[in-house]
Design an enzyme around this catalytic site. Structure first.
Site, PDB file in Angstrom:
ATOM      1  N   LYS A 192       0.839  -1.194   0.000  1.00 19.76           N
ATOM      2  CA  LYS A 192       0.000   0.000   0.000  1.00 19.76           C
ATOM      3  C   LYS A 192       0.878   1.249   0.000  1.00 19.76           C
ATOM      4  CE  LYS A 192      -3.946   1.595   2.857  1.00 19.76           C
ATOM      5  NZ  LYS A 192      -4.701   1.188   4.065  1.00 19.76           N
ATOM      6  N   SER A 194      -9.279   0.734   3.101  1.00 18.26           N
ATOM      7  CA  SER A 194      -8.517   1.656   2.282  1.00 18.26           C
ATOM      8  C   SER A 194      -7.404   1.002   1.469  1.00 18.26           C
ATOM      9  CB  SER A 194      -7.907   2.747   3.170  1.00 18.26           C
ATOM     10  OG  SER A 194      -7.066   2.187   4.162  1.00 18.26           O
ATOM     11  N   SER A 236      -9.343  -2.018   7.099  1.00 17.35           N
ATOM     12  CA  SER A 236      -8.793  -1.652   5.789  1.00 17.35           C
ATOM     13  C   SER A 236      -7.973  -2.716   5.103  1.00 17.35           C
ATOM     14  CB  SER A 236      -7.963  -0.371   5.919  1.00 17.35           C
ATOM     15  OG  SER A 236      -8.795   0.736   6.174  1.00 17.35           O
TER      16      SER A 236
END
Length: 475
Positions: free
Chosen positions: A80, A155, A179
């Site tokens: 990420k 996310s 997330s």
């Protein structure tokens, strides 16, 4: 030269593309000399080009000329874009951090590299990790692998989508309130949130240090266990109980107000486990969930500014307000405007005390019930349409997007519980993935992974990336 289109896995006599291989399968082939590291990297690069329309990746990172020996040697892993990788920008999906080039690796990246892996890309994410859709104005939306017009979740949506699509065999996301687990469920892969403190958290753009943790995303439970052993710097030796010995806690609050596909798939999984001898135990934690919901924003907004300031200061960035003023996502901007500096130090201290009490009470209720883990739908809904950042439809009415998507995962985020989302197949009506989460009291990660390994053998429905029909956009 061996074709990048096909290879025979050690566990399956059927030829599959190299991008279909899990971490463990790829490592076995690399060790056996059945494929070279370069052939494997080429196959994944070709797959990334084929799946470019899904917009999973902000930047690709070249492999180093050599790698240390280890359980992940020559395995490309994506991360990420709030996780530092030396020499690459860590933007956290926000314009104010475009020039934030990392001078060193985050702790989790150092662990991967020491085990022989290399970071092959950094993934699109919800801006500042403050959302559940990964509809990002700076880098564009990450698209759901199973239906291009739907969200990959957030996310860590870009990471989950990249793994599901075969751009990498595994990835590392971050989880504050769901997330890692949410996008794993919505994309049809496995996602593990460890207990707070199990993995290092340096070099990660933070939201709330008492809730934030990195977590692996992969296409097999075996891969999750390997990645966990690397990131936790320990090898789990917890024996897996037989399915007939497993006691699973079912929580009323998590089995109400569900999308029909989610309700059907989770009910089927539950019945299948019971037929095999697993015991279902009612564990009423509705009151704990309600209290955790109340203190969730107090923890986040009581820590957000200080946590972000600390990260930025390490990179010699002092203008925190400038970074926040540059936010482009309307939902993130609204959340910051409402939450920033809204929590006094006294309120935050009381929220921490409440969290500790809730942890103790949840642990005690699980002990009294004699359960190995709680089991519930990872999300109440399948992947919503992209662009529905404010509200989505559930049972014929409009409900808040963010609060609904994270409704089940936020308990683990608030209390720092370990939890793993297991893919259990595609919804009958939607054709979209459904995930089921197993969660346990804090510190019970090894037991949870052992139980999840046995449970997933019977209810998991993982997929090969080649089974996904790619959208032909832009061709």
């Amino acid at each position: 030269m061996r074709s990048s289109r096909a290879a025979t896995t050690p566990d399956d006599s059927t030829d599959v593309p190299l991008f279909d291989l899990t971490v463990v399968e790829a490592r076995r082939m690399l060790v056996a000399g059945a494929v070279t590291p370069e052939q494997y990297r080429v196959a994944l690069r070709e797959r990334a080009a084929q799946a470019a329309a899904y917009n999973t990746t902000v930047t690709f990172v070249a492999a180093p000329p050599s790698a240390p020996s280890g359980p992940l040697q020559h395995i490309p892993i994506v991360v990420k874009d709030n996780i530092d990788v030396a020499g690459a920008a860590t933007t956290a999906g926000t314009p104010g951090l475009i020039a934030n080039v990392a001078t060193g690796d985050a702790g989790v990246v150092r662990g991967l590299v020491a085990a022989g892996a290399h970071v092959s890309g950094k993934n699109v994410m919800h801006e500042l990790a403050l959302g559940a859709t990964t509809n990002n104005p700076l880098h564009g939306a990450a698209h759901n692998p199973w239906q291009h017009g739907r969200t990959a979740g957030g996310s860590s949506g870009g990471t989950a989508a990249a793994v599901a699509l075969g751009i990498a065999p595994a990835g590392i996301g971050t989880d504050t309130g769901g997330s890692v687990r949410v996008p794993a469920a919505l994309c049809g892969v496995f996602g593990f949130r460890p207990s707070i403190g199990r993995y290092p958290n340096d070099g990660i753009v933070p939201i709330c240090l008492t809730r934030d943790t990195a977590g692996p995303i992969a296409r097999s439970l075996e891969d999750i266990v390997v990645l966990d052993s690397v990131l936790a710097r320990r090898v789990s030796v917890q024996p897996a109980p037989a399915i007939a010995e497993i006691r699973l806690g079912f929580t009323p609050v998590h089995f109400t107000d569900l999308d029909s596909d989610v309700a059907e798939a989770t009910d089927r999984a539950r019945r299948d486990l019971e037929k095999l001898g697993a015991t279902s135990v009612l564990v009423d934690i509705d009151d704990l969930v309600a209290e955790a919901f109340d203190i969730a924003p107090l923890l986040v907004w009581g820590e957000f500014r200080a946590a972000l300031s600390g990260y930025l200061a390490a990179g010699h960035i002092s203008d925190v307000d400038g970074v926040l003023d540059a936010v482009r996502s309307p939902d993130v901007s609204d959340a910051i405007a409402r939450g920033l500096d809204s929590v006094t130090s006294d309120l935050h201290r009381r929220a921490l005390a409440t969290r500790d009490r809730l942890r103790t009470e949840l642990t005690e209720r699980c002990r009294r019930a004699g359960i190995h883990a709680l089991l519930f739908p990872t999300t109440p809904v399948v992947a919503p349409l992209l662009g529905q950042d404010d509200t989505i439809e559930l049972a014929g009415r409009r409900v808040p997007t963010f609060a609904t998507i994270i409704r089940h995962g936020d308990l683990g985020g608030v209390l720092g519980l370990p939890g793993i989302s297991v893919p259990i197949g595609l919804g009958t009506a939607s054709g979209l993935p459904v995930g089921i989460e197993l969660s346990a009291p804090p510190g019970r990660d090894d037991t949870l992974l052992a139980v999840a390994g046995e449970v997933s053998r019977h209810i998991a429905r993982p997929h090969r990336p080649s089974s996904i029909r790619l959208a032909a956009l832009g061709h």
